[in-house]
Design an enzyme around this catalytic site. Structure first.
Site, short mmCIF file in Angstrom:
data_model
loop_
_atom_site.label_atom_id
_atom_site.label_comp_id
_atom_site.label_asym_id
_atom_site.label_seq_id
_atom_site.Cartn_x
_atom_site.Cartn_y
_atom_site.Cartn_z
N VAL A 354 0.70 -1.16 -0.05
CA VAL A 354 -0.01 0.02 0.14
C VAL A 354 0.85 1.32 -0.13
O VAL A 354 2.16 1.01 0.10
CB VAL A 354 -1.12 0.09 1.17
CG1 VAL A 354 -2.06 -1.10 1.16
CG2 VAL A 354 -0.24 0.07 2.51
N GLU A 355 -0.02 2.38 -0.38
CA GLU A 355 0.86 3.77 -0.49
C GLU A 355 1.84 4.21 0.78
O GLU A 355 2.76 4.79 0.57
CB GLU A 355 -0.10 4.79 -1.02
CG GLU A 355 -0.52 4.62 -2.17
CD GLU A 355 -1.93 4.03 -2.02
OE1 GLU A 355 -3.13 4.72 -2.64
OE2 GLU A 355 -2.17 2.89 -1.67
N SER A 356 1.61 3.71 1.98
CA SER A 356 2.26 4.32 2.96
C SER A 356 3.65 3.48 2.99
O SER A 356 4.32 4.05 3.60
CB SER A 356 1.47 3.85 4.19
OG SER A 356 1.29 2.24 4.41
N GLY A 357 3.86 2.60 2.32
CA GLY A 357 5.39 1.99 2.42
C GLY A 357 5.17 0.53 2.74
O GLY A 357 6.17 -0.24 2.77
N PHE A 385 6.67 4.93 -4.05
CA PHE A 385 5.98 5.36 -5.33
C PHE A 385 6.99 5.29 -6.55
O PHE A 385 6.55 5.30 -7.47
CB PHE A 385 5.68 6.74 -5.03
CG PHE A 385 4.17 6.87 -4.65
CD1 PHE A 385 3.11 6.82 -5.27
CD2 PHE A 385 3.71 6.69 -3.35
CE1 PHE A 385 1.87 6.82 -5.24
CE2 PHE A 385 2.38 6.76 -2.63
CZ PHE A 385 1.43 6.62 -3.95
#
Length: 556
Positions: A354-357, A385
């Protein structure tokens, strides 16, 4: 040694501040203030709260332009709690502008944007995170192809999300031509102050994030503040102070010389995520075992049907490559694919990010989105990203609000709703394969599943497959140019992006093509041959049993 100890003690007295008001009062009116925060992850809730209370008490600082790497809060917490108070008190002088990737957790903030209290802008999380890193490197902004032919393109809205933003253009996107190719350059004013969050600070201000759910963009924001030409002030919220030199150097996320002041936060303003204070399996301290007995089957409903259909596409990728596949899951229905992965016991073969890492484990959703239980790796947001925009991952599943006849997708804005783009634009631009996942209609619905068939008892009155989307978040033109495999997966039908539009591939058992699909679309999809029935396994309560298929694919 005695002299050194005295110097360290003197520095600690200057940096470690008991009353945050003494430091926050240094922020002048009309300042640009950056705030870390991926929802409640790394959100400096205590500092945000005290900043607004200082304004209530003194009338200053006011006219602040706020920037965040995502959104520093969740419903009822952080910036949303402050936004509610601002809206109720009609404190129109506190916020002068905003640049956030996500507004979805704050109805009050969305109201202020729609009512034109200030100019407002929205960038993708990836662009925002890169921007902090680029400005910290002394560059003017982010050069990328992300956003071409979408609402971010300056030929359209240029990331402004209200009329004041379109008029003021304080945040700009420039169309650049390099050797005949189009790029976008994202620019914004450099912040002078930052409110950051970490877990521990030592006496010299070195920051570690050992109890946080992710690293976020904390370091990059701190770097931006200290970059030339105007070096600003970094203020960090932490839970505890440690002796100088007691933090392992490899655990220091932000070196002390970049941190000007440290404030110890009460525990209630420093939760790990929106719904829980602390869980060691979320911060990476432990990876909990997942036994078959501990797996809870998610109720079979139409949302789970969509998630299962996405999972079957991921299984096909695993078969194709014969290795683990790396996948991004967006917010909403795509996030529930994680439940299916755990239920089917394939979460170690289909690696969910997920985008948070976070990598692996079980990603959470709702206001806890960004946190994962038992991840095996956690990267910073800019590094994560790079995986997405660079197409290093294998696939992504992203949500949608609208799809039109050209294959354009609107994921983030409607006249009455303004969640913001989140990570969607950068992920959609970079991922080699995209599985858009969402409900076929919106509104009040009653959908039942019996004996392996889907039955629409009451359909939603909001059409999502429209002639033209309200705003373009992902361009069908770009999808075709890049020759991407893009599917639009719903509970009753599956479509694919074709050069001329979107083609109907599958329908659910029990669904009437004319009544339940074509009559609920504003355009007619391409139908080359009779649509296939969706895989029958999706529509029964028992597990689909794909674990064995996944293991066999890896063995080959």
């Amino acid at each position: 040694m005695k002299l050194l100890a005295e110097v360290i003690e003197q520095l600690a007295r200057k940096k470690i501040v008991k009353d945050p008001d003494t430091i926050l009062s240094l922020i002048p009116d009309n300042s640009i203030v950056a705030m870390s925060g991926f929802n409640m992850i790394t959100a400096p809730e205590f500092l945000i709260e005290r900043l607004y209370k200082l304004y209530i008490k003194t009338g200053h600082p006011k006219k602040l332009f706020l920037i965040s790497d995502t959104f520093p809060g969740a419903p009822g917490r952080g910036l949303d709690r402050i936004a509610k108070m601002i809206y109720e008190r009609k404190d129109e002088d506190f916020i002068d502008g905003t640049l956030f990737p996500y507004y979805g957790w704050s109805e009050s903030l969305q109201k202020m944007v729609r009512e034109e209290w200030f100019d407002a802008y929205a960038w993708s999380i990836g662009i925002m995170a890169y921007w902090f890193r680029e400005v910290g490197s002394g560059r003017p902004g982010v050069l990328t192809k992300v956003g071409l032919y979408t609402t971010a393109d300056p030929r359209f809205d240029g990331t402004a999300i209200n009329e004041k933003g379109k008029k003021m253009r304080r945040v700009k996107v420039h169309l650049i031509n390099i050797d005949g190719e189009e790029f976008l350059l994202y620019t914004a004013p450099k912040p002078q102050f930052a409110l950051l969050r970490a877990t521990t600070a030592d006496e010299m201000g070195n920051l570690s994030l050992e109890d946080e759910a992710a690293y976020g963009t904390v370091l990059n924001i701190a770097q931006t503040i200290k970059a030339m030409p105007n070096k600003g002030v970094n203020i960090a919220q932490v839970l505890r102070i440690a002796r100088y030199g007691s933090i392992n150097p490899k655990d220091v996320e932000v070196p002390g010389p970049l941190v000007d002041y440290v404030v110890i936060s009460p525990r209630e303003y420093h939760w790990q995520s929106a719904s829980f204070d602390y869980d060691p399996s979320v911060s990476g301290k432990i990876i909990p075992p997942l036994s078959r007995e501990s797996l809870t089957q998610v109720e079979l409903n139409h949302r789970k049907i969509i998630a299962r259909r996405v999972m079957l596409e991921l299984l096909e990728l695993l078969k194709k490559y014969g290795r683990q596949v790396i996948v991004n899951l967006g917010v909403g229905i795509p996030a529930t694919v994680a439940d299916v992965a755990v239920e089917e016991e394939v979460q170690d073969l289909i690696v969910l990010t997920v985008e948070s890492g976070t990598w692996g484990g079980k990603p959470l959703y709702g206001a806890d989105f960004g946190a994962s239980i038992g991840p095996f790796a956690i990267l910073s947001v800019p590094d994560q990203f790079t995986m997405y925009e660079g197409g290093i991952i294998d696939a992504a599943s992203l949500g949608f609000m609208q799809v039109d006849k050209y294959g354009n997708v609107n994921s983030f804005i409607m006249p009455s709703r303004l969640p913001g783009p989140g990570g969607f634009p950068a992920i959609a631009a970079g991922s080699p394969q995209i599985f858009f996942a969402g409900e076929f209609t919106a509104g009040d619905r009653v959908i039942e599943i019996h004996d392996g068939k889907l039955k629409i008892i009451k359909d939603g009155d909001i059409i999502k497959f429209v002639k033209e989307v309200y705003r373009v978040g992902c361009s069908g033109k770009i999808l075709s140019r890049a020759n991407k495999n893009a599917l639009y997966i719903t509970e009753r039908a599956v479509f694919k992006k074709a050069d001329e539009g979107i083609e109907l591939l599958e329908i659910a058992p029990g669904i009437d093509l004319e009544k339940d699909i074509l009559n609920k679309m504003e355009f007619k999809p391409i139908i080359i041959k009779e649509p296939k029935l969706m895989d029958q396994r999706i529509f029964y309560p028992r597990r689909m049993g794909i674990k064995e298929e996944a293991i066999e694919a890896i063995k080959r």
